[in-house]
Design a protein around this motif. Structure first.
Motif, PDB file in Angstrom:
ATOM      1  N   SER A   1      51.254  80.910 117.492  1.00 28.33           N
ATOM      2  CA  SER A   1      51.888  81.584 116.558  1.00 28.33           C
ATOM      3  C   SER A   1      50.773  81.863 115.055  1.00 28.33           C
ATOM      4  CB  SER A   1      53.000  80.601 115.770  1.00 28.33           C
ATOM      5  OG  SER A   1      52.320  79.582 115.448  1.00 28.33           O
ATOM      6  N   ALA A   2      51.478  82.831 114.417  1.00 31.01           N
ATOM      7  CA  ALA A   2      50.722  83.335 113.162  1.00 31.01           C
ATOM      8  C   ALA A   2      50.545  82.110 112.149  1.00 31.01           C
ATOM      9  CB  ALA A   2      51.482  84.433 112.497  1.00 31.01           C
ATOM     10  N   ALA A   3      51.792  81.117 112.188  1.00 30.17           N
ATOM     11  CA  ALA A   3      51.609  80.032 111.122  1.00 30.17           C
ATOM     12  C   ALA A   3      50.603  78.959 111.833  1.00 30.17           C
ATOM     13  CB  ALA A   3      53.067  79.388 111.399  1.00 30.17           C
TER      14      ALA A   3
ATOM     15  N   ARG B   1      51.312  84.355 103.299  1.00 34.09           N
ATOM     16  CA  ARG B   1      51.355  83.227 104.044  1.00 34.09           C
ATOM     17  C   ARG B   1      51.680  83.913 105.679  1.00 34.09           C
ATOM     18  NH1 ARG B   1      50.710  78.395 104.072  1.00 34.09           N
ATOM     19  NH2 ARG B   1      51.037  78.375 101.811  1.00 34.09           N
ATOM     20  N   ASP B   2      50.988  83.702 106.629  1.00 29.51           N
ATOM     21  CA  ASP B   2      51.181  83.607 107.860  1.00 29.51           C
ATOM     22  C   ASP B   2      51.084  85.128 108.426  1.00 29.51           C
ATOM     23  OD1 ASP B   2      51.664  81.041 108.070  1.00 29.51           O
ATOM     24  OD2 ASP B   2      53.841  81.427 108.345  1.00 29.51           O
TER      25      ASP B   2
ATOM     26  N   THR C   1      49.918  86.155 118.741  1.00 32.55           N
ATOM     27  CA  THR C   1      49.596  86.751 117.521  1.00 32.55           C
ATOM     28  C   THR C   1      48.537  87.977 117.713  1.00 32.55           C
ATOM     29  OG1 THR C   1      50.281  85.221 116.195  1.00 32.55           O
ATOM     30  CG2 THR C   1      49.050  86.916 115.125  1.00 32.55           C
TER      31      THR C   1
ATOM     32  N   PHE D   1      47.097  80.789 110.659  1.00 30.15           N
ATOM     33  CA  PHE D   1      47.115  80.908 109.482  1.00 30.15           C
ATOM     34  C   PHE D   1      46.656  79.437 108.592  1.00 30.15           C
ATOM     35  CE2 PHE D   1      48.080  81.266 104.977  1.00 30.15           C
ATOM     36  CZ  PHE D   1      47.722  82.620 104.727  1.00 30.15           C
TER      37      PHE D   1
END
Length: 161
Positions: free
Chosen positions: A14-16, A80-81, A109, A19
């Protein structure tokens, strides 16, 4: 001639999660392919203007005999993200920018890593110092990032243009 490198890689995470690595000082060290980043200190960044310190070893590049030194990383873009970018402050402040763009795709991602030295003063460009790292280093760092954030997961395919 372009004064920017841009490379992309699909990462099965995931992007989270990605990040979280990119916004944490030790995360930068853990994915660095250049060999210059030895350690980092400071808190995870949360906004443009935040800073942290990176302990460097330029001998890894075997180009200029700077030895061990510290730089301050200053965040210049933060969403963010989605996006993070920084410049380097220290004895010399040439104005180059490193960054990442994160775009959700079905398999995880799409990560774009870029290095932009277009704002570097002409005197540094004339000295043939830039780019500091080759495009292949950005690509290698994306490989380390993929392995770090998604160990054991298969590599997704890039989306068709």
């Amino acid at each position: 001639m372009s004064e920017q490198f841009r490379v992309q890689r699909a990462v099965a995470a995931s992007a989270a999660d990605i990040f979280a690595i990119l916004s944490d000082p030790p995360g930068h060290v853990s994915i660095d392919s250049s060999g210059m980043l030895m350690a980092a200190s400071g808190d995870p960044v949360t906004a443009a203007g935040d800073t942290f310190v990176v302990h460097m070893d330029r001998e890894a590049l075997n180009d200029y005999p700077l030895g061990l030194y510290d730089v301050t990383v200053e965040i210049v873009a933060f969403e963010r993200d989605k996006q993070i970018a920084w410049t380097v402050r220290g004895r010399v402040e040439p104005g180059h920018v490193y960054g990442y763009l994160l775009e959700p795709i079905e398999a995880g991602t799409l990560v774009t890593s870029y290095y932009d030295w277009s704002a570097v003063p002409q005197e540094f460009k004339d000295a043939d110092i830039f780019p500091v790292i080759p495009e292949s280093a950005l690509r290698a760092t994306l490989g380390i990032l993929a392995r770090t954030v998604a160990p054991g997961k298969p590599r997704p395919e890039l989306p068709s243009p």
